[in-house]
Design a protein around this motif. Structure first.
Motif, PDB file in Angstrom:
ATOM      1  N   CYS A  55     -22.462  70.367 -16.593  1.00 57.46           N
ATOM      2  CA  CYS A  55     -23.385  70.949 -15.615  1.00 57.46           C
ATOM      3  C   CYS A  55     -23.256  70.265 -14.259  1.00 57.46           C
ATOM      4  O   CYS A  55     -23.296  70.912 -13.210  1.00 57.46           O
ATOM      5  N   LEU A  56     -23.089  68.949 -14.281  1.00 53.70           N
ATOM      6  CA  LEU A  56     -22.925  68.185 -13.046  1.00 53.70           C
ATOM      7  C   LEU A  56     -21.677  68.664 -12.300  1.00 53.70           C
ATOM      8  O   LEU A  56     -21.710  68.890 -11.085  1.00 53.70           O
ATOM      9  N   CYS A  57     -20.583  68.821 -13.031  1.00 60.06           N
ATOM     10  CA  CYS A  57     -19.328  69.296 -12.424  1.00 60.06           C
ATOM     11  C   CYS A  57     -19.497  70.698 -11.854  1.00 60.06           C
ATOM     12  O   CYS A  57     -19.027  70.993 -10.742  1.00 60.06           O
ATOM     13  N   ARG A  58     -20.158  71.555 -12.609  1.00 56.80           N
ATOM     14  CA  ARG A  58     -20.320  72.945 -12.169  1.00 56.80           C
ATOM     15  C   ARG A  58     -21.129  73.035 -10.886  1.00 56.80           C
ATOM     16  O   ARG A  58     -20.744  73.720  -9.938  1.00 56.80           O
ATOM     17  N   HIS A  59     -22.248  72.315 -10.833  1.00 58.70           N
ATOM     18  CA  HIS A  59     -23.091  72.377  -9.641  1.00 58.70           C
ATOM     19  C   HIS A  59     -22.442  71.667  -8.454  1.00 58.70           C
ATOM     20  O   HIS A  59     -22.663  72.060  -7.301  1.00 58.70           O
ATOM     21  N   PHE A  60     -21.656  70.644  -8.712  1.00 58.29           N
ATOM     22  CA  PHE A  60     -20.895  70.011  -7.629  1.00 58.29           C
ATOM     23  C   PHE A  60     -19.896  71.019  -7.066  1.00 58.29           C
ATOM     24  O   PHE A  60     -19.765  71.171  -5.845  1.00 58.29           O
ATOM     25  N   VAL A  93     -18.320  59.358 -18.657  1.00 64.59           N
ATOM     26  CA  VAL A  93     -19.256  58.495 -17.937  1.00 64.59           C
ATOM     27  C   VAL A  93     -18.742  58.204 -16.535  1.00 64.59           C
ATOM     28  O   VAL A  93     -19.478  58.311 -15.540  1.00 64.59           O
ATOM     29  N   TYR A  94     -17.471  57.845 -16.424  1.00 69.53           N
ATOM     30  CA  TYR A  94     -16.897  57.517 -15.115  1.00 69.53           C
ATOM     31  C   TYR A  94     -16.923  58.736 -14.192  1.00 69.53           C
ATOM     32  O   TYR A  94     -17.158  58.606 -12.978  1.00 69.53           O
ATOM     33  N   LEU A  95     -16.686  59.914 -14.754  1.00 71.66           N
ATOM     34  CA  LEU A  95     -16.689  61.126 -13.945  1.00 71.66           C
ATOM     35  C   LEU A  95     -18.082  61.415 -13.392  1.00 71.66           C
ATOM     36  O   LEU A  95     -18.237  61.785 -12.218  1.00 71.66           O
ATOM     37  N   CYS A  96     -19.106  61.259 -14.218  1.00 64.93           N
ATOM     38  CA  CYS A  96     -20.484  61.444 -13.742  1.00 64.93           C
ATOM     39  C   CYS A  96     -20.796  60.508 -12.585  1.00 64.93           C
ATOM     40  O   CYS A  96     -21.345  60.911 -11.551  1.00 64.93           O
ATOM     41  N   GLN A  97     -20.437  59.243 -12.758  1.00 67.15           N
ATOM     42  CA  GLN A  97     -20.725  58.246 -11.725  1.00 67.15           C
ATOM     43  C   GLN A  97     -19.941  58.530 -10.447  1.00 67.15           C
ATOM     44  O   GLN A  97     -20.441  58.329  -9.340  1.00 67.15           O
ATOM     45  N   LEU A  98     -18.715  59.009 -10.604  1.00 72.33           N
ATOM     46  CA  LEU A  98     -17.905  59.346  -9.433  1.00 72.33           C
ATOM     47  C   LEU A  98     -18.553  60.473  -8.634  1.00 72.33           C
ATOM     48  O   LEU A  98     -18.686  60.370  -7.401  1.00 72.33           O
ATOM     49  N   THR A 210     -13.645  66.541  -1.062  1.00 75.70           N
ATOM     50  CA  THR A 210     -14.437  67.284  -2.048  1.00 75.70           C
ATOM     51  C   THR A 210     -13.619  68.410  -2.681  1.00 75.70           C
ATOM     52  O   THR A 210     -13.775  68.711  -3.866  1.00 75.70           O
ATOM     53  N   SER A 211     -12.743  69.011  -1.885  1.00 78.95           N
ATOM     54  CA  SER A 211     -11.872  70.062  -2.433  1.00 78.95           C
ATOM     55  C   SER A 211     -10.932  69.499  -3.501  1.00 78.95           C
ATOM     56  O   SER A 211     -10.723  70.116  -4.550  1.00 78.95           O
ATOM     57  N   LYS A 212     -10.375  68.329  -3.254  1.00 80.56           N
ATOM     58  CA  LYS A 212      -9.483  67.692  -4.231  1.00 80.56           C
ATOM     59  C   LYS A 212     -10.253  67.285  -5.490  1.00 80.56           C
ATOM     60  O   LYS A 212      -9.728  67.396  -6.611  1.00 80.56           O
ATOM     61  N   ILE A 213     -11.476  66.797  -5.303  1.00 85.67           N
ATOM     62  CA  ILE A 213     -12.303  66.429  -6.453  1.00 85.67           C
ATOM     63  C   ILE A 213     -12.586  67.660  -7.307  1.00 85.67           C
ATOM     64  O   ILE A 213     -12.544  67.601  -8.549  1.00 85.67           O
ATOM     65  N   LYS A 214     -12.851  68.787  -6.670  1.00 89.30           N
ATOM     66  CA  LYS A 214     -13.084  70.027  -7.412  1.00 89.30           C
ATOM     67  C   LYS A 214     -11.851  70.412  -8.227  1.00 89.30           C
ATOM     68  O   LYS A 214     -11.974  70.877  -9.370  1.00 89.30           O
ATOM     69  N   SER A 215     -10.667  70.218  -7.646  1.00 93.06           N
ATOM     70  CA  SER A 215      -9.429  70.501  -8.391  1.00 93.06           C
ATOM     71  C   SER A 215      -9.298  69.570  -9.588  1.00 93.06           C
ATOM     72  O   SER A 215      -8.847  69.981 -10.662  1.00 93.06           O
ATOM     73  N   TYR A 216      -9.712  68.324  -9.390  1.00 93.75           N
ATOM     74  CA  TYR A 216      -9.602  67.344 -10.469  1.00 93.75           C
ATOM     75  C   TYR A 216     -10.527  67.674 -11.643  1.00 93.75           C
ATOM     76  O   TYR A 216     -10.163  67.465 -12.807  1.00 93.75           O
ATOM     77  N   ILE A 217     -11.733  68.176 -11.360  1.00 92.01           N
ATOM     78  CA  ILE A 217     -12.699  68.408 -12.443  1.00 92.01           C
ATOM     79  C   ILE A 217     -12.477  69.745 -13.160  1.00 92.01           C
ATOM     80  O   ILE A 217     -13.094  69.979 -14.201  1.00 92.01           O
TER      81      ILE A 217
END
Length: 353
Positions: A55-60, A93-98, A210-217
């Motif tokens: 959910c965190l990834c989706r809303h980000f 866990v690391y992804l949430c914190q990131l 942020t665009s690169k982070i979206k690609s990563y998740i």
């Protein structure tokens, strides 16, 4: 820092008042009652943490600030409940914190770590390092994100006028390795110039990060779509005509709408600061392909000649694709970044044909 619960990489899975693997099941000694065995609690906690991270990834990715904050708090509560991070949950866990730290990246008033010198992005870099260690093979995307975080750590300090602090953080960021030297030298030169609007900082922007982070998740999102809780929830709502797609496309929170609509054009003659343009997670509503749900349900409104001129002027200044910046700096009548993009395509077709 108000409103953000955080922890350093060393404390990412500890310090909570309880543990998902602690024994809370079985009959209690005082006869109060019984619950599931500890192993079942641990499994359920795994499901909940994976669901919260999804959910965190989706809303980000969708740029929805209010639900992101809610699931941030849920994920942090689950993480705090771990006495230690299970090996199979480290990446989650690391992804949430990131994501929490990237979302607060423009806010230097946000102190997530005990060391108040450390900005959210500097803390994010620590968790990115931990994520890299969990990868079997490092791809080009990993290196791109690392460099973008490093550049934006310096850029955010400069945008806020903290040039001395930018120089100090540069010393903390880079080692003496030769591979880091070219970027370190460039950033040192930029800091001395005291100009946060140089091409390097504008090109390797927070938007791009942020665009690169979206690609990563994205791979994580696809993998967790088959997780137990998501599958169970989907089966529960589908008979009611609310499939998973409908759940993911609910109307953006009204607060997010108001936050977006209150953006104003800078005072004439004043050089706009990047930090005022993309200061918080709310700005992410206008970033990316699917970041804007405000266009849904809104009456089609005819574009004026003045708005077309504003759009062309914004593209000339910021370039095609930087719709969020153009929207904030331009004088438009209740438009969104998606509308700007669509209008530009229309204008291009008109001129070509």
């Amino acid at each position: 820092m108000a409103g953000v619960a955080g922890s350093s990489p060393a404390e990412a899975g500890g310090g909570g008042s309880g543990s998902s693997s602690s024994s809370g099941g079985g009959s209690s000694s005082d006869g109060v009652g019984s619950g599931p065995p500890a192993e079942a609690e641990a499994v359920a906690a795994d499901w909940m943490l994976e669901f919260a991270c999804h959910c965190l990834c989706r809303h980000f990715g969708e740029g929805r600030a209010a639900p992101f904050r809610r699931w941030r708090d849920v994920a942090q509560a689950l993480i705090n409940g771990l006495s230690k991070i299970p090996t199979h949950q480290k990446k989650t866990v690391y992804l949430c914190q990131l994501l929490v730290r990237i979302a607060e990246g423009k806010n230097l008033e946000c102190h997530i770590e005990n060391d108040e010198r450390m900005s959210p992005l500097e803390s994010a870099l620590s968790f990115w390092t931990l994520l890299e260690r969990e990868e079997i093979k490092l791809e080009k995307l990993h290196g791109d994100i690392r460099r973008l975080i490093q550049i934006q750590i310096v850029a955010v300090h400069m945008e806020n006028g903290y040039f001395k602090e930018a120089a100090e953080v540069l010393e903390r960021l880079f080692t003496d390795s030769e591979s880091d030297k070219p970027l370190r030298v460039k950033l040192a030169t930029i800091i001395k110039s005291k100009d946060p609007y140089v091409p390097l900082l504008q090109t390797f922007s927070y938007d791009l990060l942020t665009s690169k982070i979206k690609s990563y998740i994205e791979p994580f999102m696809k993998r967790t779509e088959t997780s137990f809780l998501i599958q169970a929830a989907t089966k529960h709502v589908e008979p009611k005509g609310l499939g998973a797609t409908a759940l993911q496309n609910k109307t953006v929170n009204e607060n997010d709408k108001r936050n977006l609509e209150t953006n104003r054009r800078p005072h004439p003659g004043r050089k706009p600061r990047v930090s005022s343009v993309l200061q918080s997670l709310n700005s992410l509503q206008n970033v990316g392909k699917h970041g804007d749900a405000l266009a849904c349900g809104r009456r089609r409104q005819r574009w004026t000649y003045k708005e077309d001129l504003e759009l062309k002027s914004g593209i000339k200044e910021f370039g095609v694709g930087n719709w969020a910046k153009i929207l904030v700096h331009g004088d438009f009548n209740n438009r969104t970044s998606v509308m700007l993009k669509d209008r530009w395509r229309t204008l291009c077709r008109i001129e070509q044909g």
